[in-house]
Design a protein around this motif. Structure first.
Motif, PDB file in Angstrom:
ATOM      1  N   MET A 191       0.858  -1.201   0.000  1.00  0.00           N
ATOM      2  CA  MET A 191       0.000   0.000   0.000  1.00  0.00           C
ATOM      3  C   MET A 191       0.888   1.244   0.000  1.00  0.00           C
ATOM      4  N   ALA A 192       0.525   2.172  -0.861  1.00  0.00           N
ATOM      5  CA  ALA A 192       1.300   3.411  -0.936  1.00  0.00           C
ATOM      6  C   ALA A 192       0.830   4.366   0.136  1.00  0.00           C
ATOM      7  N   THR A 193       1.772   4.944   0.821  1.00  0.00           N
ATOM      8  CA  THR A 193       1.439   5.937   1.837  1.00  0.00           C
ATOM      9  C   THR A 193       2.269   7.172   1.612  1.00  0.00           C
ATOM     10  N   GLU A 194       1.865   8.269   2.255  1.00  0.00           N
ATOM     11  CA  GLU A 194       2.640   9.486   2.074  1.00  0.00           C
ATOM     12  C   GLU A 194       3.936   9.373   2.852  1.00  0.00           C
ATOM     13  N   GLY A 195       4.989   9.916   2.285  1.00  0.00           N
ATOM     14  CA  GLY A 195       6.283   9.880   2.939  1.00  0.00           C
ATOM     15  C   GLY A 195       7.312  10.565   2.088  1.00  0.00           C
ATOM     16  N   GLY A 196       8.304  11.161   2.708  1.00  0.00           N
ATOM     17  CA  GLY A 196       9.272  11.956   1.982  1.00  0.00           C
ATOM     18  C   GLY A 196      10.142  11.147   1.057  1.00  0.00           C
ATOM     19  N   GLY A 197      10.415   9.847   1.370  1.00  0.00           N
ATOM     20  CA  GLY A 197      11.333   9.076   0.569  1.00  0.00           C
ATOM     21  C   GLY A 197      10.671   8.347  -0.581  1.00  0.00           C
ATOM     22  N   LYS A 198       9.373   8.427  -0.710  1.00  0.00           N
ATOM     23  CA  LYS A 198       8.657   7.718  -1.766  1.00  0.00           C
ATOM     24  C   LYS A 198       8.861   8.400  -3.111  1.00  0.00           C
ATOM     25  N   GLU A 199       8.661   7.622  -4.170  1.00  0.00           N
ATOM     26  CA  GLU A 199       8.800   8.180  -5.506  1.00  0.00           C
ATOM     27  C   GLU A 199       7.643   9.125  -5.788  1.00  0.00           C
ATOM     28  N   MET A 200       7.927  10.119  -6.624  1.00  0.00           N
ATOM     29  CA  MET A 200       6.904  11.111  -6.957  1.00  0.00           C
ATOM     30  C   MET A 200       5.741  10.486  -7.714  1.00  0.00           C
ATOM     31  N   ASN A 201       5.993   9.405  -8.477  1.00  0.00           N
ATOM     32  CA  ASN A 201       4.950   8.791  -9.288  1.00  0.00           C
ATOM     33  C   ASN A 201       4.118   7.780  -8.515  1.00  0.00           C
ATOM     34  N   GLU A 202       4.428   7.545  -7.259  1.00  0.00           N
ATOM     35  CA  GLU A 202       3.681   6.579  -6.481  1.00  0.00           C
ATOM     36  C   GLU A 202       2.312   7.132  -6.124  1.00  0.00           C
ATOM     37  N   ILE A 203       1.308   6.306  -6.305  1.00  0.00           N
ATOM     38  CA  ILE A 203      -0.059   6.718  -6.008  1.00  0.00           C
ATOM     39  C   ILE A 203      -0.295   6.657  -4.501  1.00  0.00           C
ATOM     40  N   LYS A 204      -0.826   7.731  -3.948  1.00  0.00           N
ATOM     41  CA  LYS A 204      -1.055   7.830  -2.509  1.00  0.00           C
ATOM     42  C   LYS A 204      -2.426   7.278  -2.145  1.00  0.00           C
ATOM     43  N   THR A 205      -2.497   6.642  -0.992  1.00  0.00           N
ATOM     44  CA  THR A 205      -3.770   6.133  -0.491  1.00  0.00           C
ATOM     45  C   THR A 205      -4.169   6.799   0.818  1.00  0.00           C
ATOM     46  N   GLN A 206      -3.382   7.757   1.264  1.00  0.00           N
ATOM     47  CA  GLN A 206      -3.753   8.545   2.435  1.00  0.00           C
ATOM     48  C   GLN A 206      -2.954   9.841   2.426  1.00  0.00           C
ATOM     49  N   PHE A 207      -3.485  10.831   3.098  1.00  0.00           N
ATOM     50  CA  PHE A 207      -2.774  12.100   3.239  1.00  0.00           C
ATOM     51  C   PHE A 207      -3.247  12.781   4.512  1.00  0.00           C
ATOM     52  N   THR A 208      -2.432  13.697   5.012  1.00  0.00           N
ATOM     53  CA  THR A 208      -2.723  14.342   6.290  1.00  0.00           C
ATOM     54  C   THR A 208      -2.841  15.848   6.118  1.00  0.00           C
ATOM     55  N   THR A 209      -3.885  16.415   6.698  1.00  0.00           N
ATOM     56  CA  THR A 209      -4.011  17.864   6.842  1.00  0.00           C
ATOM     57  C   THR A 209      -4.083  18.143   8.343  1.00  0.00           C
ATOM     58  N   ARG A 210      -4.264  19.399   8.721  1.00  0.00           N
ATOM     59  CA  ARG A 210      -4.292  19.693  10.148  1.00  0.00           C
ATOM     60  C   ARG A 210      -5.551  19.135  10.829  1.00  0.00           C
ATOM     61  N   GLU A 211      -6.571  18.734  10.030  1.00  0.00           N
ATOM     62  CA  GLU A 211      -7.738  18.090  10.653  1.00  0.00           C
ATOM     63  C   GLU A 211      -7.426  16.662  11.057  1.00  0.00           C
ATOM     64  N   GLY A 212      -6.453  16.044  10.361  1.00  0.00           N
ATOM     65  CA  GLY A 212      -6.129  14.652  10.643  1.00  0.00           C
ATOM     66  C   GLY A 212      -5.848  13.889   9.364  1.00  0.00           C
ATOM     67  N   LEU A 213      -6.061  12.576   9.411  1.00  0.00           N
ATOM     68  CA  LEU A 213      -5.698  11.672   8.326  1.00  0.00           C
ATOM     69  C   LEU A 213      -6.914  11.327   7.460  1.00  0.00           C
ATOM     70  N   TYR A 214      -6.778  11.535   6.156  1.00  0.00           N
ATOM     71  CA  TYR A 214      -7.765  11.097   5.172  1.00  0.00           C
ATOM     72  C   TYR A 214      -7.279   9.775   4.583  1.00  0.00           C
ATOM     73  N   LYS A 215      -8.185   8.781   4.493  1.00  0.00           N
ATOM     74  CA  LYS A 215      -7.791   7.467   4.009  1.00  0.00           C
ATOM     75  C   LYS A 215      -8.667   7.024   2.846  1.00  0.00           C
ATOM     76  N   LEU A 216      -8.008   6.437   1.836  1.00  0.00           N
ATOM     77  CA  LEU A 216      -8.745   5.807   0.737  1.00  0.00           C
ATOM     78  C   LEU A 216      -9.377   4.521   1.242  1.00  0.00           C
ATOM     79  N   LEU A 217     -10.658   4.311   0.926  1.00  0.00           N
ATOM     80  CA  LEU A 217     -11.376   3.115   1.348  1.00  0.00           C
ATOM     81  C   LEU A 217     -11.555   2.198   0.138  1.00  0.00           C
ATOM     82  N   PRO A 218     -10.681   1.210  -0.037  1.00  0.00           N
ATOM     83  CA  PRO A 218     -10.718   0.364  -1.242  1.00  0.00           C
ATOM     84  C   PRO A 218     -12.049  -0.362  -1.435  1.00  0.00           C
ATOM     85  N   HIS A 219     -12.690  -0.762  -0.328  1.00  0.00           N
ATOM     86  CA  HIS A 219     -13.948  -1.507  -0.443  1.00  0.00           C
ATOM     87  C   HIS A 219     -15.121  -0.604  -0.837  1.00  0.00           C
ATOM     88  N   SER A 220     -14.914   0.705  -0.787  1.00  0.00           N
ATOM     89  CA  SER A 220     -15.970   1.645  -1.167  1.00  0.00           C
ATOM     90  C   SER A 220     -15.759   2.182  -2.577  1.00  0.00           C
TER      91      SER A 220
END
Length: 598
Positions: free
Chosen positions: A1-30
């Motif tokens: 699973m791809a996650t946000e992180g500084g060392g990841k490749e730029m072309n990697e698809i993200k499945t979560q990201f963080t704002t000051r409200e908290g963590l947004y997550k992709l829901l694969p089953h939805s």
């Protein structure tokens, strides 16, 4: 699973990201798509679009979802963050021959658990009114047919009798407009009126109760202005279309009604935003893109601001009251296809905690993003110009997606909206924008805006520092510019400062404007010449230079798909996106996905 992180490749698809409200997550089953879940070959097809409606049924699961993929149209129960999508049981599925669905819109006023009215626009110019619950096609607009009746006698061997059947040789004509439908929407507050835009640059107002006639309509001029004309349909009996709008040069790519339904914002391939008073058919104001066509448009929840996106790779914020560009945002690497405000994260905060008279629960609700429903946010926005209420401060959240497969989220804060206001005392809360008291003797804006009213003070910002003084077409004085520069410097760290201080993950992109200048000169040469010379509008209030307005940087900018993104919708407990491969994705908001029932 791809996650946000500084060392990841730029072309990697993200499945979560963080704002000051908290963590947004992709829901694969939805995830919703065609039942076989095979990526759609999108070459040459129209953009995937998504429409939602809530039927308010007793089960508590009243959300319905419609989306188009190629020649296909699907209608599902949308289970969101609660349960997994069941793709094997669409409520309705339609496959069209000779044309493709391009856009659609539900009538929220008339929707019930037993019936729903859905308008569908097509690539060949037709508009269809269907009921996907009853699986009926009610009417077809802009497709007139002439029939030659043929009779056929069939012998039935079992009953030893004959059966006569009727067949028709049908000739199809599109007498109103033969070009692709680019946008279709019900007129707010109406059960029968709807508006349709075409790539011809024309818009048409229809009434579902009226027919389109069997001959081409004849028009009579109703009103004409700069780069637009409105005609009525000249006929002995009332027929469709009721009105024909001709707007700008080239395709009319999208339009959006203001929250109160009184104004209409249109964006065209000629690069212009035009805002009309819908009832009086008067032009309220215009804006020109930095270069290229404008592709998308949306209103803030209170109707005070309009955001556009397009072929200049920018998002542009336009003030309805001042009729001017107040900010641009750069984060996308290609055309921006959709912009949308998030009414659930747009936040309002009282400025003085001592004067707060509500309960403890009310006060806690005030301090957290996304806690209030959209109507509550609009109610608080409406208090901003009231002399009886305490001063309040607001942050507008909006998002954008583009052909670069990236999702960007942006915050529009009051140091951008009101850069000339002096600083005053402020209080700060975790995950909450700063709030300030208004300067003594300040007054609200007297211009009437569509929807609820809003704006004074200033808190944090996600803007880059910008030039203090605008030369061309600017009425600001040098002193005002100096104040603006000081406010901007105080309210946000400069890009250089952020680098030195190991800035947050949300702000790790380099927003140098060097390549924009080179790209703009290249693309300007490709833009078709219109009556308005782009070189003459650049540097005017219609199209300020880059250094003349604040430049926003995105809170987050993440690659979330393999193919270009075509949908961005903010719901109360999630964000919905879709790409041209035909996948409709659900991103759970922070704290909204407590337990997931597959």
């Amino acid at each position: 699973m791809a996650t946000e992180g500084g060392g990841k490749e730029m072309n990697e698809i993200k499945t979560q990201f963080t704002t000051r409200e908290g963590l947004y997550k992709l829901l694969p089953h939805s995830e919703y798509s065609r039942p076989n879940r095979v990526p759609f070959n999108s070459q040459g097809s129209n953009p995937v679009r998504v429409s939602f409606v809530n039927l308010n049924d007793q089960s508590g699961n009243g959300d319905r979802l419609c989306f188009n993929v190629g020649r296909e149209l699907y209608f599902y129960i949308y289970k969101g963050v609660r349960k997994a999508a069941d793709l094997s049981k669409p409520i309705d599925k339609r496959i069209y021959k000779g044309t493709q669905p391009t856009c659609h819109d539900f009538n929220h006023l008339t929707a019930t658990a037993e019936s729903v009215s859905l308008l569908v626009g097509f690539s060949a110019g037709q508009v269809q009114l269907i009921d996907p619950i009853k699986k009926e096609t009610s009417k077809l607009f802009n497709e007139e047919t002439s029939c030659q009746h043929l009779w056929k006698v069939d012998w039935n061997e079992e009953n030893e009798g004959s059966k006569t059947s009727e067949k028709a040789l049908v000739t199809v004509q599109r007498l109103i407009d033969k070009s692709r439908v680019t946008c279709v929407k019900w007129v707010p507050g109406s059960e029968s009126l709807f508006l349709v835009a075409h790539s011809s640059g024309n818009m048409y107002l229809y009434n579902v109760e009226h027919t389109c006639g069997t001959t081409a309509p004849h028009y009579q001029l109703l009103k004409q202005g700069e780069s637009f004309a409105v005609h009525t349909c000249k006929s002995k009996s009332t027929r469709n279309p009721l009105l024909k709008w001709t707007v700008g040069e080239g395709a009319l790519n999208e339009f959006a009604f203001s929250p109160d339904g009184k104004f209409l914002a249109c964006v065209s391939q000629d690069g212009f935003l035009r805002v009309f008073n819908f009832d009086s058919v008067e032009l309220h104001g215009t804006m020109k893109s930095y270069f290229g066509g404008l592709l998308c448009v949306c209103w803030s929840p209170d109707g005070k601001y309009i955001v556009t996106g397009g072929e200049d790779d920018l998002v542009t914020v336009w003030s309805f009251a001042d009729c001017r560009v107040i900010a641009r945002g750069h984060g996308h690497k290609s055309w921006v296809s959709v912009v949308a405000f998030d009414p659930y994260t747009t936040s309002v905060e009282e400025s003085d905690p001592v004067e707060f008279s509500g309960s403890d629960e009310d006060f806690q609700d005030l301090l957290h993003f996304g806690r209030d429903r959209a109507n509550s946010t609009q109610s608080r926005l409406s208090k901003r110009n009231s002399t009886e209420s305490r001063p309040v401060s607001v942050t507008y959240r909006f998002g954008s997606v583009g052909q670069d497969t990236q999702l960007c989220l942006w915050d529009l804060t009051e140091d951008i909206l009101f850069p000339h206001q002096p600083l005053s005392r402020a209080r700060t809360h975790t995950n909450v924008m700063n709030a300030t008291s208004p300067p003594a003797g300040s007054t609200g804006n007297s211009v009437t805006t569509p929807g609820n009213s809003a704006p004074p003070p200033l808190p944090r910002s996600n803007s880059l520092p910008h030039s203090a003084v605008s030369n061309a077409g600017s009425k600001s004085s040098v002193a005002d510019g100096a104040i603006a520069s000081g406010v901007s410097k105080f309210a946000t760290l400069s890009l250089h400062d952020r680098k030195d201080r190991h800035h947050e993950k949300d702000h790790k992109r380099n927003h140098s404007m060097g390549h924009i200048s080179s790209k703009s000169s290249d693309k300007l040469n490709l833009v078709t010449k219109t009556k308005t010379d782009p070189a003459k509008t650049l540097g005017t209030p219609l199209c300020p230079r880059m250094e003349d307005v604040p430049l926003l940087e995105p809170l987050i900018c993440k690659k979330i798909a393999h193919e270009r993104l075509t949908v961005l919708i903010f719901l109360e407990d999630c964000i919905v996106t879709a790409c041209q491969e035909g996948f409709v994705c659900t991103w759970g908001r922070p704290g909204k996905v407590v337990s997931f029932n597959p």
